[in-house]
Write an enzyme that holds these catalytic residues in place. Sequence first.
Site, mmCIF file in Angstrom:
data_model
loop_
_atom_site.group_PDB
_atom_site.id
_atom_site.type_symbol
_atom_site.label_atom_id
_atom_site.label_comp_id
_atom_site.label_asym_id
_atom_site.label_seq_id
_atom_site.Cartn_x
_atom_site.Cartn_y
_atom_site.Cartn_z
ATOM 1 N N ASP A 111 0.818 -1.207 0.000
ATOM 2 C CA ASP A 111 0.000 0.000 0.000
ATOM 3 C C ASP A 111 0.854 1.261 0.000
ATOM 4 O O ASP A 111 2.072 1.207 0.186
ATOM 5 C CB ASP A 111 -0.959 0.002 1.201
ATOM 6 N N ASN A 159 -7.831 -3.833 14.165
ATOM 7 C CA ASN A 159 -9.193 -4.118 13.711
ATOM 8 C C ASN A 159 -9.240 -5.243 12.684
ATOM 9 O O ASN A 159 -10.267 -5.469 12.055
ATOM 10 C CB ASN A 159 -9.847 -2.854 13.149
ATOM 11 N N HIS A 192 -7.377 -5.471 9.891
ATOM 12 C CA HIS A 192 -7.078 -5.127 8.496
ATOM 13 C C HIS A 192 -5.731 -5.698 8.066
ATOM 14 O O HIS A 192 -4.823 -5.873 8.865
ATOM 15 C CB HIS A 192 -7.153 -3.615 8.260
ATOM 16 N N GLU A 225 -9.711 -2.412 5.074
ATOM 17 C CA GLU A 225 -10.389 -2.203 6.344
ATOM 18 C C GLU A 225 -11.585 -3.147 6.475
ATOM 19 O O GLU A 225 -12.009 -3.766 5.491
ATOM 20 C CB GLU A 225 -10.857 -0.745 6.434
#
Length: 268
Positions: free
Chosen positions: A67, A137, A139, A144
């Site tokens: 990313d 979380n 990801h 996400e």
Amino acid sequence: MQVIIFDNAQQVAENAAEWVAELINKKSNPVLGLATGSTPISLYQELVNKYKAGELSFSNTTSFNLDEYLGINEKNQQSYRHFMNENLFNHVDINKLKTFLPTCNQGENPREQGLDYEDKIAQAGGIDLQILGIGANGHIGFNEPTSSLASRTRIKTLTQQTLNDNSRLFAADEFQPTLAMTMGIATILDARYVLLMATGKSKAKAVKEMVTGPLSAVCPASSLQLHENAIVLLDKEAASELEDHEYYVWADKQNVKINQEFGLYHNY
């Protein structure tokens, strides 16, 4: 999914480095998928040490990063290109022309950039080993919660939790991007091997959901349950919410015997 639990984060980094080094030394033109964040820094240091010791060369290696923040200049100290240069590329013999990030500058079409990145990966023959971390979380990359399990490289809006987690890396008066380009979950699953590293108590809940929870877009990392060759390297803190610790330790001992005889990879 092969889960391996170590006493501490340094042992996680050392084992991850063994996986990377064996691939580079076995394959003539290896293709690595690389990650950023705090977790892989110690892995990159181990790889730099191995390079300096003459144990491996990156001269024939191609890399693709997961990313990059949207619209951030590669020369910016907050860019992931800068991160990779500082932590790995500047310290080994890799050809930087063969290191790729899903960069999308201001004014460029992110959808076209995503398609172009997918094409580059395909032209390189696909990713042999994808390095991953995991967010609190769940990801992976910047996929996400609720990301499509069929997603490809694209633009994503970052959640408030991810922004909060990453805010420590930005000065109070510094611009923090809220959008990023990221490989999709399907892109990640296309890698021949996936190696996820997780350390620290803050990752324990996400690790449990990834390994033993239902396959769900709510925990993007749970998609690794579908991967034939997913390796999960944990320290004790990250593994603290997993049940059946004894089984993972026993299974790893059996795998060690096989790996010592036949190598870490079964198709290289």
